[in-house]
Design a protein around this motif. Structure first.
Motif, PDB file in Angstrom:
ATOM      1  N   GLN A  60       0.205 -20.076  -8.880  1.00 53.40           N
ATOM      2  CA  GLN A  60      -0.550 -18.852  -8.634  1.00 53.40           C
ATOM      3  C   GLN A  60       0.203 -17.690  -9.258  1.00 53.40           C
ATOM      4  OE1 GLN A  60      -2.413 -17.883  -4.829  1.00 53.40           O
ATOM      5  NE2 GLN A  60      -1.758 -19.863  -4.083  1.00 53.40           N
TER       6      GLN A  60
ATOM      7  N   PRO B 120       1.111 -12.121  -6.914  1.00 54.80           N
ATOM      8  CA  PRO B 120       0.082 -11.169  -6.459  1.00 54.80           C
ATOM      9  C   PRO B 120       0.457  -9.707  -6.697  1.00 54.80           C
ATOM     10  CG  PRO B 120       1.052 -12.352  -4.589  1.00 54.80           C
ATOM     11  CD  PRO B 120       1.589 -12.972  -5.825  1.00 54.80           C
TER      12      PRO B 120
ATOM     13  N   ASP C  46       5.982  -1.743   4.196  1.00 54.99           N
ATOM     14  CA  ASP C  46       6.244  -2.587   5.371  1.00 54.99           C
ATOM     15  C   ASP C  46       5.281  -3.770   5.418  1.00 54.99           C
ATOM     16  OD1 ASP C  46       8.348  -1.107   6.189  1.00 54.99           O
ATOM     17  OD2 ASP C  46       7.321  -0.069   7.811  1.00 54.99           O
TER      18      ASP C  46
ATOM     19  N   LEU D  15       6.470  -6.437   3.222  1.00 53.45           N
ATOM     20  CA  LEU D  15       7.640  -7.138   3.762  1.00 53.45           C
ATOM     21  C   LEU D  15       7.272  -8.094   4.895  1.00 53.45           C
ATOM     22  CD1 LEU D  15      10.374  -4.340   3.790  1.00 53.45           C
ATOM     23  CD2 LEU D  15      10.007  -6.126   2.108  1.00 53.45           C
ATOM     24  N   THR D  16       6.125  -7.881   5.523  1.00 53.71           N
ATOM     25  CA  THR D  16       5.739  -8.808   6.594  1.00 53.71           C
ATOM     26  C   THR D  16       4.908  -9.976   6.061  1.00 53.71           C
ATOM     27  OG1 THR D  16       3.820  -7.448   7.117  1.00 53.71           O
ATOM     28  CG2 THR D  16       5.785  -7.100   8.457  1.00 53.71           C
ATOM     29  N   THR D  17       4.635  -9.991   4.753  1.00 50.66           N
ATOM     30  CA  THR D  17       3.925 -11.135   4.186  1.00 50.66           C
ATOM     31  C   THR D  17       4.944 -12.242   3.871  1.00 50.66           C
ATOM     32  OG1 THR D  17       4.166 -10.413   1.912  1.00 50.66           O
ATOM     33  CG2 THR D  17       2.220  -9.618   3.093  1.00 50.66           C
ATOM     34  N   GLN D  18       4.429 -13.331   3.350  1.00 47.66           N
ATOM     35  CA  GLN D  18       5.336 -14.444   3.054  1.00 47.66           C
ATOM     36  C   GLN D  18       5.943 -14.368   1.652  1.00 47.66           C
ATOM     37  OE1 GLN D  18       3.062 -17.916   4.448  1.00 47.66           O
ATOM     38  NE2 GLN D  18       2.467 -16.475   6.051  1.00 47.66           N
ATOM     39  N   LEU D  19       5.773 -13.223   1.000  1.00 49.89           N
ATOM     40  CA  LEU D  19       6.399 -13.048  -0.314  1.00 49.89           C
ATOM     41  C   LEU D  19       7.907 -12.948  -0.163  1.00 49.89           C
ATOM     42  CD1 LEU D  19       4.203 -10.371  -2.120  1.00 49.89           C
ATOM     43  CD2 LEU D  19       4.337 -12.797  -2.625  1.00 49.89           C
TER      44      LEU D  19
ATOM     45  N   ARG E  88      16.472  -4.672   4.552  1.00 50.73           N
ATOM     46  CA  ARG E  88      15.330  -5.236   5.249  1.00 50.73           C
ATOM     47  C   ARG E  88      15.569  -5.298   6.753  1.00 50.73           C
ATOM     48  NH1 ARG E  88      11.920 -10.256   3.009  1.00 50.73           N
ATOM     49  NH2 ARG E  88       9.984  -9.662   3.965  1.00 50.73           N
TER      50      ARG E  88
ATOM     51  N   ARG F 190       9.035  -3.639  15.318  1.00 46.74           N
ATOM     52  CA  ARG F 190       9.629  -3.813  13.987  1.00 46.74           C
ATOM     53  C   ARG F 190      10.681  -4.931  13.988  1.00 46.74           C
ATOM     54  NH1 ARG F 190       8.649  -0.138  10.027  1.00 46.74           N
ATOM     55  NH2 ARG F 190      10.619  -0.620   9.015  1.00 46.74           N
TER      56      ARG F 190
ATOM     57  N   THR G 145       8.777  -8.238  14.114  1.00 46.12           N
ATOM     58  CA  THR G 145       8.072  -8.578  12.869  1.00 46.12           C
ATOM     59  C   THR G 145       9.026  -8.696  11.667  1.00 46.12           C
ATOM     60  OG1 THR G 145       7.588  -6.227  12.572  1.00 46.12           O
ATOM     61  CG2 THR G 145       5.869  -7.565  13.536  1.00 46.12           C
TER      62      THR G 145
ATOM     63  N   LEU H 171      10.971  -6.597  10.318  1.00 45.71           N
ATOM     64  CA  LEU H 171      11.132  -5.422   9.450  1.00 45.71           C
ATOM     65  C   LEU H 171      12.474  -4.731   9.670  1.00 45.71           C
ATOM     66  CD1 LEU H 171       7.558  -3.887   9.609  1.00 45.71           C
ATOM     67  CD2 LEU H 171       8.696  -4.812   7.600  1.00 45.71           C
TER      68      LEU H 171
ATOM     69  N   GLU I 285      11.434 -15.982   7.580  1.00 49.25           N
ATOM     70  CA  GLU I 285      10.272 -16.489   6.826  1.00 49.25           C
ATOM     71  C   GLU I 285       9.354 -17.289   7.749  1.00 49.25           C
ATOM     72  OE1 GLU I 285      13.407 -17.061   5.791  1.00 49.25           O
ATOM     73  OE2 GLU I 285      13.605 -15.841   3.971  1.00 49.25           O
TER      74      GLU I 285
ATOM     75  N   ARG J  30       7.508 -14.909  10.062  1.00 53.28           N
ATOM     76  CA  ARG J  30       6.448 -14.144   9.391  1.00 53.28           C
ATOM     77  C   ARG J  30       5.172 -14.963   9.237  1.00 53.28           C
ATOM     78  NH1 ARG J  30      10.726 -11.414   6.646  1.00 53.28           N
ATOM     79  NH2 ARG J  30      10.890 -12.940   4.988  1.00 53.28           N
ATOM     80  N   ARG J  31       5.329 -16.267   9.142  1.00 56.17           N
ATOM     81  CA  ARG J  31       4.145 -17.123   9.053  1.00 56.17           C
ATOM     82  C   ARG J  31       3.357 -17.110  10.359  1.00 56.17           C
ATOM     83  NH1 ARG J  31       7.049 -20.412   5.377  1.00 56.17           N
ATOM     84  NH2 ARG J  31       8.154 -21.571   6.965  1.00 56.17           N
TER      85      ARG J  31
ATOM     86  N   PHE K 227       0.864  -8.515  11.643  1.00 58.15           N
ATOM     87  CA  PHE K 227       1.301  -7.171  12.055  1.00 58.15           C
ATOM     88  C   PHE K 227       0.321  -6.117  11.578  1.00 58.15           C
ATOM     89  CE2 PHE K 227       4.315  -3.482  11.092  1.00 58.15           C
ATOM     90  CZ  PHE K 227       4.276  -3.007  12.398  1.00 58.15           C
TER      91      PHE K 227
ATOM     92  N   TYR L 267      -3.669  -9.540   0.037  1.00 59.67           N
ATOM     93  CA  TYR L 267      -2.784  -9.966   1.132  1.00 59.67           C
ATOM     94  C   TYR L 267      -2.907 -11.467   1.415  1.00 59.67           C
ATOM     95  CZ  TYR L 267      -1.258  -5.244   1.933  1.00 59.67           C
ATOM     96  OH  TYR L 267      -0.690  -4.007   1.765  1.00 59.67           O
TER      97      TYR L 267
ATOM     98  N   ARG M  60      -3.289 -13.671  -0.953  1.00 58.12           N
ATOM     99  CA  ARG M  60      -2.391 -14.228  -1.970  1.00 58.12           C
ATOM    100  C   ARG M  60      -0.941 -14.087  -1.530  1.00 58.12           C
ATOM    101  NH1 ARG M  60      -4.587 -14.499  -7.439  1.00 58.12           N
ATOM    102  NH2 ARG M  60      -6.762 -13.894  -7.400  1.00 58.12           N
ATOM    103  N   CYS M  61      -0.612 -12.894  -1.004  1.00 61.75           N
ATOM    104  CA  CYS M  61       0.776 -12.647  -0.563  1.00 61.75           C
ATOM    105  C   CYS M  61       1.167 -13.601   0.567  1.00 61.75           C
ATOM    106  CB  CYS M  61       0.940 -11.211  -0.077  1.00 61.75           C
ATOM    107  SG  CYS M  61       0.848  -9.993  -1.373  1.00 61.75           S
ATOM    108  N   ASN M  62       0.181 -14.036   1.338  1.00 59.08           N
ATOM    109  CA  ASN M  62       0.475 -14.933   2.449  1.00 59.08           C
ATOM    110  C   ASN M  62       0.262 -16.396   2.080  1.00 59.08           C
ATOM    111  OD1 ASN M  62       1.379 -13.319   4.719  1.00 59.08           O
ATOM    112  ND2 ASN M  62      -0.626 -12.363   4.643  1.00 59.08           N
ATOM    113  N   GLY M  63       0.080 -16.638   0.807  1.00 61.57           N
ATOM    114  CA  GLY M  63       0.024 -18.018   0.323  1.00 61.57           C
ATOM    115  C   GLY M  63      -1.243 -18.765   0.661  1.00 61.57           C
ATOM    116  N   VAL M  64      -2.339 -18.039   0.920  1.00 64.09           N
ATOM    117  CA  VAL M  64      -3.607 -18.730   1.200  1.00 64.09           C
ATOM    118  C   VAL M  64      -4.091 -19.378  -0.099  1.00 64.09           C
ATOM    119  CG1 VAL M  64      -6.003 -18.428   1.946  1.00 64.09           C
ATOM    120  CG2 VAL M  64      -4.180 -17.060   2.994  1.00 64.09           C
TER     121      VAL M  64
ATOM    122  N   HIS N  74      -3.734 -15.046   7.712  1.00 63.68           N
ATOM    123  CA  HIS N  74      -3.007 -16.323   7.675  1.00 63.68           C
ATOM    124  C   HIS N  74      -3.046 -17.015   9.046  1.00 63.68           C
ATOM    125  CE1 HIS N  74      -0.248 -13.159   8.842  1.00 63.68           C
ATOM    126  NE2 HIS N  74       0.633 -14.026   9.269  1.00 63.68           N
TER     127      HIS N  74
END
Lengths: 285, 307
Positions: free
Chosen positions: A5, A8, A97, A100-104, A285, B45, B48, B50, B70, B73-74, B78, B98, B100-104, B149
């Motif tokens: 992929q 993103p 933020d 940063l809370t995503t799985q990237l 972070r 925070r 999550t 952060l 990691e 976060r899965r 948030f 988002y 994509r960012c979460n790997g869907v 996700h």
């Protein structure tokens, strides 16, 4: 089939950037500036030598150098400024933020930002292709020369982009990130040459200075892309494409050409800066 | 499910959170309440990933937030108190980014986004620019983003702030639906009546210190002072005497002379006795309302003088 992929961040940055009118104005302005300057030089050359034909080698070479230098000036400003807004802009938009809370991974975020900024700069360079084509039609510039110059420009754009992203991570606002980035670029482009030219005068004796100054000038100022462009042009004229010979205390040795050193410096510094940026992101972070 | 063990967070000399220890069960809806600067956002925070806690530990089903961010976060969605927007992006593209960012996976992404837009009632705004959405719609879109996700835990920081009454009702209904799906929800809000309708537990913070953590019912029952509002058909002096016999104080309302407020610590049985006594005393009662314990008064009472 692989589950590959596209990053993103890269996708979003490219789409977001190209959907704004600013991108098209910047692209148009860049082309007008580069083409206008090349046209000016061409006209001036032609007017000063009215008896000569258009295919004269000096005109071709002059226009080529002007194109390269103008592109380098524009990209030396555009690349770091674009990059400086990348992470700091996310903070300002209050979207950082969420990222940063995503799985990237942190490295995906940073690499996405770097590649997105680079992509736009590469688009600007690619837009110059018709002008470069014109130089080839005039003659006196070969493909090797073009490839070397573009490699120098690209390597420097990579370095400047990495500097921009580094400050973007460190600074709290895009404005301060841009300020720090431009200060760093100015340091490289103005302060370093100034130091190289003045420090030996102050620190070293005349005998030592005359012995090593040319060598130091070559090695240290290969970090400076504009100096490299002119050193490379002169080296190519004298058929010293790969290296330059120096002599210190009667001993001769060959040092890689300025363009090789420039590319090496740029990539080494870029790697170090990216590493520092990732570290900074991880600790904050 | 979520364990806070002696969590402390400092910013220089400022202590944002001090020794927070509590255990949130799976499926609970926990309201984080406290005045501004109480440590609610800091708590969220840290959970999550952060912000790192200065000391202490937060675990989710035994997994450390600090050591396996990691993994955490899965499991967490948030929704911050601000809705950051990207320029020139539609609602669909916003969620797609988002996702994509979460790997869907690409195969499920379009249908998932359509489902999410349907869940938050924004299907008709799929191609609208995010910047053009109203505050309520933006909050719902933000909630959809947090759910992309399929997290087990939802952390919502002031989700109802700035919303009009209608949008608040819609958001509350949506959160009720998510609670019924079994999600564990942590929600901070200054609108205590919303939390009373939604939460199973309350976590009350003041100046970074945990003041109370209990189920909503237990906290409401902690309230010692209860009120009875009585309206009579004619002015009476008898009511004060009856109230005093049951250890209640009676205050008449100058602006509404037929309205009396009785305050005391009796239970429902005491209130029944009081009503009977009023009738026997011949007080012409028009209405007798034993006020339900309110979260506002519980909060004020619990936080009063603790720090």
């Amino acid at each position: 089939m692989t589950n590959y992929q596209i990053n993103p961040i890269l996708l979003r940055e490219l789409r977001g950037r190209m959907r704004t009118a600013r991108s098209f104005w910047l692209l148009s302005g860049f082309l007008v500036m580069v083409a206008g300057t090349a046209l000016l030089i061409y006209t001036a050359n032609y007017a000063s030598n009215p008896g000569q034909i258009v295919g004269d080698s000096d005109i071709g070479r002059s226009v080529f150098l002007v194109l390269i230098v103008t592109a380098l000036i524009a990209l030396s400003l555009v690349a770091p400024v674009l990059a400086a807004g990348s992470v700091a802009g996310e903070r300002e938009r209050q979207t950082f933020d969420l990222l940063l809370t995503t799985q990237l991974q942190i490295r995906q975020i940073i690499l996405g930002k770097i590649i997105a900024s680079l992509s736009y700069c590469m688009l600007l360079l690619a837009a110059m292709t018709p002008l470069m084509g014109m130089v080839f039609l005039i003659g006196s510039v070969d493909v090797t020369q073009l490839v070397i110059m573009l490699a120098v420009i690209c390597s420097n754009v990579v370095l400047l982009t990495c500097i921009g992203v580094y400050w973007s991570v460190r600074a709290s606002t895009p404005l301060s990130a841009t300020g720090f980035t431009l200060a760093t670029v100015l340091f490289i482009l103005l302060i370093i040459p100034l130091l190289v030219l003045t420090l030996p005068e102050i620190v070293l004796s005349t005998a030592v200075r005359s012995n090593i100054s040319e060598f130091v000038f070559h090695v240290v100022l290969s970090i400076h892309p504009f100096v490299v462009i002119f050193l490379t042009d002169s080296a190519l004229r004298t058929q010293q494409m790969w290296g330059q010979e120096f002599s210190i205390n009667g001993q001769s040795f060959v040092v890689p050409a300025a363009w090789i050193l420039s590319i090496c410096y740029s990539w080494m510094l870029s790697v170090i800066i990216v590493w520092r940026t990732l570290r900074r992101m991880r600790t904050s972070r | 499910m979520i364990e806070f063990v002696n969590v402390r967070k400092t910013y220089g000399d400022f202590v944002a959170l001090e020794g927070l220890t509590c255990s949130i069960p799976r499926g609970a809806t926990v309201g984080l309440i406290g005045p501004n600067g109480a440590g609610k956002t800091t708590t969220m925070r840290i959970l999550t990933t952060l912000t790192k806690a200065t000391s202490g530990e937060i675990t989710v089903d035994g997994t450390s937030v600090t050591h396996a961010p990691e993994h955490i976060r899965r499991r967490i969605g948030f929704m911050p108190d601000v809705f950051g927007v990207y320029e020139a992006m539609t609602a669909f593209e916003y969620l797609d980014f988002y996702a994509r960012c979460n790997g869907v996976s690409p195969a499920t992404r379009p249908s998932l986004i359509d489902d999410m837009l349907g869940l938050v009632d924004l299907a008709h705004k799929k191609d609208a620019l995010v910047m053009s959405l109203s505050r309520g719609m933006a909050q719902r879109l933000s909630l959809a983003r947090a759910l992309l996700h399929d997290p087990e835990i939802l952390v919502l920081d002031e989700p109802a702030s700035g919303l009009d009454p209608r949008a608040r009702v819609e958001l509350r209904a949506l959160l009720n639906e998510l609670r019924n799906q079994g999600k564990t929800i942590l929600i901070s809000s200054h609108i205590l009546s919303d939390l009373a309708d939604l939460c199973t537990h309350l976590l009350i913070l003041e100046r970074g210190t945990l003041v109370a953590f209990d189920t909503l019912d237990n906290l409401l029952n902690r309230q010692t002072q209860r009120r009875i509002v009585i309206h009579t058909l004619a002015p009476t002096t008898e009511l004060a005497a009856v109230a005093q016999r049951h250890a209640y104080t009676c205050i008449s309302d100058d602006e509404q002379p037929l309205r009396y407020v009785l305050t005391g610590s009796g239970d429902d049985a005491t209130h029944a006795h009081l009503l009977t006594a009023c009738i026997h005393a011949g007080i012409p009662i028009h209405s007798f309302a034993s006020e339900r314990n309110s979260l506002e008064r519980t909060f004020l009472q619990v936080t009063e003088g603790v720090i």
